[in-house]
Every structure is written in structure tokens, then in C-alpha cells.
Write a protein that holds these residues in place. Structure first.
Motif, mmCIF file in Angstrom:
data_model
loop_
_atom_site.group_PDB
_atom_site.id
_atom_site.type_symbol
_atom_site.label_atom_id
_atom_site.label_comp_id
_atom_site.label_asym_id
_atom_site.label_seq_id
_atom_site.Cartn_x
_atom_site.Cartn_y
_atom_site.Cartn_z
ATOM 1 N N LEU A 192 -22.802 56.343 29.704
ATOM 2 C CA LEU A 192 -23.596 56.171 30.918
ATOM 3 C C LEU A 192 -23.453 54.759 31.476
ATOM 4 N N ALA A 196 -21.093 51.968 35.134
ATOM 5 C CA ALA A 196 -22.309 51.899 35.946
ATOM 6 C C ALA A 196 -22.352 50.662 36.839
ATOM 7 N N HIS A 428 -18.701 63.709 45.150
ATOM 8 C CA HIS A 428 -19.626 64.212 44.134
ATOM 9 C C HIS A 428 -20.647 65.223 44.632
ATOM 10 N N TRP A 432 -24.125 63.253 43.202
ATOM 11 C CA TRP A 432 -24.445 61.872 43.583
ATOM 12 C C TRP A 432 -25.955 61.659 43.587
ATOM 13 N N MET A 435 -27.037 61.014 40.099
ATOM 14 C CA MET A 435 -26.814 59.612 39.738
ATOM 15 C C MET A 435 -27.963 58.743 40.249
ATOM 16 N N VAL A 438 -30.963 59.064 37.988
ATOM 17 C CA VAL A 438 -30.807 58.263 36.772
ATOM 18 C C VAL A 438 -31.109 56.801 37.076
ATOM 19 N N LYS A 439 -30.582 56.325 38.194
ATOM 20 C CA LYS A 439 -30.831 54.941 38.600
ATOM 21 C C LYS A 439 -32.331 54.675 38.748
ATOM 22 N N VAL A 454 -24.821 53.884 44.112
ATOM 23 C CA VAL A 454 -25.678 55.030 44.373
ATOM 24 C C VAL A 454 -26.211 54.999 45.797
#
Length: 457
Positions: A192, A196, A428, A432, A435, A438-439, A454
């Protein structure tokens, strides 16, 4: 701007290792390519993980953006500071912490460069093979999931990072991964953070996989009548089980530039540059077999050499190619494409890119790591000319669109940064947004390298 009380906290912690000098800020706002200068408000030079954690904790309390900095060699504005804030420069955290030769592992701090690591490893018979060309820092290479000329045989940073130590957005320090060769224990957090780009945390230690130094190494060059012949030779060699350590393509324009600048002596035609690793017998057999393949597909002037100085000259020339190309237009910068496609589609992708560049007023020599389907067009522009920049962006985006149609990606190794942010949704789709989720989970205030990778809220 950094609030005065936060600046006071940082100065009391770091002393002269916290700077707001204009030259230092300007240095940390520059990109290697066309991106405008975006300096931070201050630069910190920590000595260890504890200081990094304390710095990030201060920034979290005061809402200050945090940007990691390695050697500044990234090409997509990864380490610029569009919202100001604090750049954390890891140049003082550059130690090789442990070499575990029997396990073929090494622990390093993020500011250690790949060349410094290999110098440290000379007496062990081991090497770290990932070679992006520039003498980049290993923390930066992990953050962008870098690769380079040797990826066709050895893989990318993704394949070499076994474990990490990371400072999260709130100042917590976590460790991901282990020294074991494999694990099925939960989410792969190491993967991950690799790639990043510092948007989820700051890497403060890496455990990396090493390889044995090969018994024999041979470099080779071969010209081809056509790009199609060169790419077909690459595909056939891979299908036949040959495993060159490097397999690079340079187009006719690049060959002419290298001949003029480096006295390369290459026939004026597209070329493959290769390197074979292995035993004496294996290297000789692979080099000879590739020569037979090349001859059947329009290859000419196939030459190979085992002397270290000849190999060094060849790859030094290749690694300098970007700056050598730029030197043909003094004062120019470049938008550098970085698409990667399935190797079966590489000839089509390069052919279309060549045709579009030929129809454009811009120059854009093409070269790349064709053994894994990755190529670059060096689209030279005057940064002060909006029309040239717009045309280069158009060409770059067209190449990405075509690559996506062929099942490829917008970036094979340079990463997203600022330059490819607008292409992420096309590649994506809904992934996307995942992502972004997650951010937000790891960095709810959006302080870690904001504006990159992102979707921006």
C-alpha cells in the motif's frame, strides 16, 4: 504559511535543521521537468524516525501540509508544495543500517541512494539491482514504485521492498511486513505504501531484497531497419526464454543525438541496447542466440562486449540520454511520457506515437525499457510558451489514451504526482474513488503531500 507557534516548536526541536531561507525553499519547489516552481514554507532535516514522528505530530496539530523529499529527481512534480507547508528532506537519514547477507536483505534509511547502497555492498557479493538511471534515494524510489533499465530481469521496487517503517499523518509510527520471504497475515500494507508517493505517510526505514552479483555480464548493441523489427526481436527473445538484464530501445532521433554528443558510433537506425547476466557460458549463449534472432528480423552491426569499461560507457550514455536530448535545445524543458503497454502492443504504441510526433511542430525523441513494454517520448518545450506546453500535453495525453485502449497504463514507473493526476479516472474508474477512501482513512485532514495522486476534494 506556517503559524508562528508551530514554527517555534519546530525550531526548538531542530534548531538550524529547520530552514526558511529563500534558496532552500526554491530548491525544494522545483521539478526536473516542466512543472512550475511550488516552494514550501519551510524545510526540515530530521536525523531519525523519532524526529520525523515529532515533526509530523506538530504539523497534524496545526494543519500544516507535509511533503517528503529524497533527491528531487522525480519527473511529475511529486515533491512540489502547491499548498505550501513543510518539506521533510531525508538527506541526513542516509545510513545502511544492517546487511543480512545470509537472508539477502538490507535495512536502510530513506535518504540512502541506490549507488551508495551498492558501494556498501561491494564486499558481500550482493547487489541492489533496481536502476532508474538517476542516483535516486531508496525512500523516493519506493514512494514512486520506481523501476528502470533492469526491471525486465529483476523487477521493480514493488518486488524488492520486504518491509517498511512509516510515520502516519498523526505522528504514529508503524511497521509493515517482515523479513520472511512471504506472508498471508492480513492486508499487504507494505504494498500500500510502495507507490503511494508520500500521500499516506512518510517512509523512515526500508527492508530491501538483494541479489547475488552475476558471475558474468555482457553488453550488446544492435541496429534495426525498422522499429517493428526491433520490437519483434524483443518479443521473440522473451518468448524463447532469454532473460536480458536490460533491453532498451532508442529511436533514430535519439541515435543521432547520442552520436553527436557522445561519439557513440551507432549506425543511423533504431537500436536495441542489451545486457546479459549469468554464468560465463550462459551469457555467451544468450548473447549469441539474441544475435541470431536479430539477424532474422533486420538486425545489423550486432556487437557485444564483456569489458566493464565498455559496459559502463554504454549505460552511462543511456542514463544521460534525457539531459543529452534536452541539451539539443538550450533552455528547453520537457514533458516526458511514461506509458507502459503489454509487450505485444508495444510496436503499435510506439508507431502511433512516432506518427503523431512527426505531425507535430515539437521534437520528441523516443526511448524506453522495451523488455517490459515501457517507453518515453521526450517532448521538448519552452516553459514560457503556452502553445508549446499545450501541444506537448495534448501529445502526451493522446499517448496515454492509446495505451489505455491497448490495456496499458499512464505511467509505468514515474508515478502520478501533479502531472498525471488528470489521467487517473480514465485508467482506474471507480477504483480511483477507493484510493481516495484509503487516503481519507489514513489522512483525514489531507495533509500528507496534498494535491497528488488522489481526487482532490
Amino acid at each position: 504559511m506556517i503559524p508562528a507557534d508551530a514554527l517555534s516548536e519546530l525550531v526548538s526541536m531542530l534548531g538550524e535543521r529547520l530552514t526558511t531561507g529563500k534558496s532552500d525553499l526554491a530548491l525544494h519547489g522545483r521539478s526536473e521537468t516542466w512543472h512550475p516552481e511550488m516552494p514550501p514554507d519551510a524545510v526540515a532535516y530530521p536525523d531519525d524516525t523519532g524526529e520525523v514522528a515529532a515533526i509530523v505530530a506538530v504539523c497534524a496539530r496545526h494543519g500544516i501540509p507535509v511533503i517528503g523529499w529524497g533527491t528531487g529527481t522525480a519527473l511529475e512534480g511529486h515533491a512540489s508544495a502547491p499548498r505550501g507547508g513543510l518539506t521533510v528532506d531525508f538527506r541526513r537519514m542516509d545510513r545502511v543500517l544492517e546487511v543480512a547477507a545470509e537472508d539477502m536483505l538490507v535495512r536502510v534509511q530513506p535518504g540512502c541512494t541506490r549507488e551508495a547502497l551498492n558501494t556498501e555492498l561491494r564486499a558481500t557479493g550482493l547487489m541492489f539491482p533496481v536502476d532508474p538511471g538517476a542516483n535516486a534515494s531508496l525512500g523516493g524510489m519506493a514512494s514512486t514504485r520506481a523501476s528502470g533499465t533492469t526491471a525486465v530481469r529483476y523487477g521493480t521496487m514493488h518486488d524488492h521492498v520486504r518491509a517498511l517503517e512509516v510515520v502516519l499523518a498523526d505522528g504514529r509510527v508503524i511497521r509493515t511486513g517482515t523479513r520472511a520471504a512471504k506472508s498471508s497475515a492480513g492486508y499487504d500494507l507494505t504494498a500500500l505504501f510502495v507507490g503511494a508517493e508520500g500521500t499516506l505517510g512518510l517512509i523512515t526505514e526500508l527492508t530491501l531484497k538483494l541479489h547475488g552479483v552475476p558471475e558474468a555480464i555482457s553488453a550488446a548493441v544492435c541496429g534495426f531497419d525498422t522499429t517493428e523489427g526491433a520490437i519483434d526481436a524483443v518479443i521473440l527473445a522473451m518468448q524463447m526464454g532469454l532473460a536480458p538484464a536490460r533491453m532498451e530501445y532508442v529511436d533514430l532521433a535519439t541515435v543521432r543525438i547520442l552520436n553527436a554528443a557522445d561519439d557513440a558510433g551507432l549506425p543511423e537506425m533504431p537500436h536495441l541496447l542489451l545486457e546479459f547476466h549469468g554464468t560465463e557460458e550462459g551469457v555467451a549463449a544468450d548473447a549469441a542466440r539474441f544475435g541470431e534472432i536479430a539477424a532474422d528480423l533486420g538486425g545489423h552491426d550486432y556487437r557485444w562486449a564483456t569489458r566493464a569499461e565498455d559496459r559502463t560507457r554504454l549505460w552511462s550514455m543511456r542514463h544521460r540520454a534525457y539531459h543529452t536530448i534536452l541539451a539539443t535545445r538550450p533552455g528547453a524543458t520537457a514533458i516526458v511520457t511514461d506509458v507502459c503497454v503489454p509487450i505485444s502492443a508495444l510496436g503499435q504504441a510506439i508507431g502511433r506515437a512516432t506518427a503523431e510526433i512527426d505531425a507535430s511542430p515539437l521534437d520528441g525523441p523516443i526511448l524506453g525499457h522495451v523488455g517490459d513494454g515501457n517507453y518515453h517520448a521526450i517532448l521538448m518545450v519552452d516553459r514560457a510558451d503556452p502553445a508549446e506546453v499545450a501541444e506537448a500535453k495534448r501529445l502526451s495525453d493522446a499517448m496515454v489514451t492509446h495505451a489505455l485502449e491497448l490495456g496499458g497504463t499512464a505511467t509505468g514507473e514515474h508515478g502520478v504526482g501533479l502531472g498525471k493526476l488528470h489521467l487517473m479516472e480514465a485508467e482506474h474508474g471507480r477504483a480511483w474513488d477507493v484510493m481516495g477512501a484509503v487516503k481519507r482513512a489514513l489522512d483525514p485532514d489531507g495533509l500528507m503531500n496534498p494535491g497528488k495522486l488522489v481526487r482532490q476534494n
